[in-house]
Scaffold this active site. Structure first.
Site, PDB file in Angstrom:
ATOM      1  N   ASP A  73     -23.408 -62.487  53.456  1.00 45.78           N
ATOM      2  CA  ASP A  73     -22.386 -62.331  53.749  1.00 45.78           C
ATOM      3  C   ASP A  73     -21.683 -61.248  53.093  1.00 45.78           C
ATOM      4  OD1 ASP A  73     -22.457 -64.298  51.512  1.00 45.78           O
ATOM      5  OD2 ASP A  73     -20.170 -65.308  52.018  1.00 45.78           O
ATOM      6  N   GLU A 135     -21.525 -66.994  50.421  1.00 43.53           N
ATOM      7  CA  GLU A 135     -21.872 -67.493  48.130  1.00 43.53           C
ATOM      8  C   GLU A 135     -20.522 -66.374  48.827  1.00 43.53           C
ATOM      9  OE1 GLU A 135     -21.757 -64.828  45.265  1.00 43.53           O
ATOM     10  OE2 GLU A 135     -21.439 -64.069  46.683  1.00 43.53           O
TER      11      GLU A 135
HETATM   12 ZN   LIG Z   1     -22.458 -59.860  45.740  1.00 49.45          ZN
END
Ligand SMILES: [Zn+2]
Length: 385
Positions: A73, A135
């Site tokens: 992401d 993340e």
């Molecule tokens: Zn990163």
């Protein structure tokens, strides 16, 4: 840059994997590329089925291997002043521009290429790939993957998280806890203020407690001179309360975070904080039983503290470019979770600079990609029979 790395990198940059969106197209692309060399992938989806982690391994399954890990992401590009297309690779002046170029699809392209290379050889230990989602919003996605890897009979002997470190070895970062707090009082006409409980005043008392705890951490908590701020930090980032000046407010909410050195226990900190909140509430309850302070945990990820002398770090050092140093950084990674769940030594090392991450016209130097290529080629070389 190798043509195959460049081709993979271009494809990866074109997937609009902003954390709020699905990353399935990217995951399916990687699965297919790996399958082209006979490497099977384990796909671990989230509850919505729209996002997934991927794990793949090549080489002998019964032995601990080297795990290369990255998040798929990226942060949004909307509202930023981009002068090149955000979700398309632009090659210019020895750089590759695009959202996620340094954070961290450049490393993922290198890791996929290394997996494909590995599949062509007999290995004495496996090379593995872990890709996560979400993340950027608090290391959310990887937890499901770690639940699965945690149960595997064999765990890696080393995990490399390819966040951008300019190919330096990062062995430590702080952990982080973020919290939402409801401070409750009793609504009243402001002329009767002293007879009711002002939620904003309760919040102020709570903030004072937070600031005292910062003082305590600074003076008595763990210290680590490798960090710019060498102690754990506490910070209130947002506060909302009150409707009108002539109403005693019954609710004030605030968000705070703690960034802790791994040596400072976050649970203990919170327990101590709750005790102080109780003292404030006990006092307020003398005026009304509705007075309350409720702390909700939004997100917690652990810090990372890999000892420089562990075998895995020494193993990696052999392959680093001359002058590669070890460092600790202020940004968080999934590394602490890998360490915590798999009990595996973690080194954060990847191409590009965090300085370019999350910014408009994010880029990575081609020379950094090439440094990453050399590094992974050496690591792979050591795994070959
Ligand atoms: Zn990163």
């Amino acid at each position: 840059m190798k043509p195959r790395v460049q081709a993979i990198f271009e494809r990866l940059l074109a997937f609009e994997t902003v954390s709020s969106e699905s990353n399935m197209a990217l995951i399916e692309y990687v699965r297919d590329v790996l399958l082209g060399k006979g490497i099977e992938s384990l796909i671990v989806k989230d509850e919505s089925g729209k996002k997934a982690n991927l794990f793949a391994s090549t080489g002998p399954r019964e032995l601990p291997g080297v795990l290369l890990s990255g998040h798929t992401d990226v942060v949004p590009a909307v509202g930023q002043a981009w002068t090149v297309p955000a979700f398309q690779a632009t090659f210019r002046d020895g750089r590759v521009y695009g959202r996620g170029s340094c954070d961290m699809k450049g490393f993922i392209a290198l890791a996929i290429d290394a997996m494909l290379d590995a599949a062509d050889h007999s290995l004495n230990r496996p090379l593995q790939l872990a890709l996560s989602h979400d993340e950027e919003i608090g290391c959310v996605g990887v937890r499901r993957l770690l639940d699965v890897l945690h149960l595997a009979p064999v765990r890696p002997f080393l995990c490399v998280i390819g966040e951008p470190t300019n190919m330096q070895f990062v062995l430590g970062h702080k952990g982080k806890g973020s919290y939402h707090t409801y401070c409750r009082g009793l609504e009243a006409h402001s002329s009767l203020a002293p007879r009711s409980v002002n939620a904003i005043h309760v919040a102020c008392d709570f903030i004072a407690a937070l600031r005292r705890s910062q003082q305590q951490l600074q003076e008595q908590g763990a210290q680590d001179a490798d960090y710019d701020v060498p102690y754990s930090t506490v910070h209130v980032g947002q506060i909302v309360g009150g409707k009108a000046l002539n109403i005693v407010p019954n609710l004030c909410t605030l968000d705070f975070e703690v960034r802790n050195l791994p040596a400072d226990d976050l649970d203990q900190f919170l327990e101590h904080l709750r005790e102080q909140a109780e003292v404030i509430v006990r006092e307020a309850k003398k005026l009304s039983s509705v007075a309350d302070i409720e702390i909700q945990t939004l997100n917690v990820y652990p810090g990372l503290d890999t000892h420089p002398s562990v075998e895995a770090v020494r193993f990696l050092k052999d392959f680093a470019a001359p002058g590669t140093g070890t460092a600790k950084v202020s940004f968080g990674t999934e590394g602490g979770l890998f360490k915590q769940r798999l009990d595996v030594p973690v080194v954060v090392c990847g191409p590009g600079s965090i300085e370019q991450a999350h910014k408009p016209d994010e880029f990575i130097e081609v020379s950094q990609m090439e440094a990453g290529e050399r590094f992974l080629a050496q690591v792979l070389g050591s795994l070959k029979l």
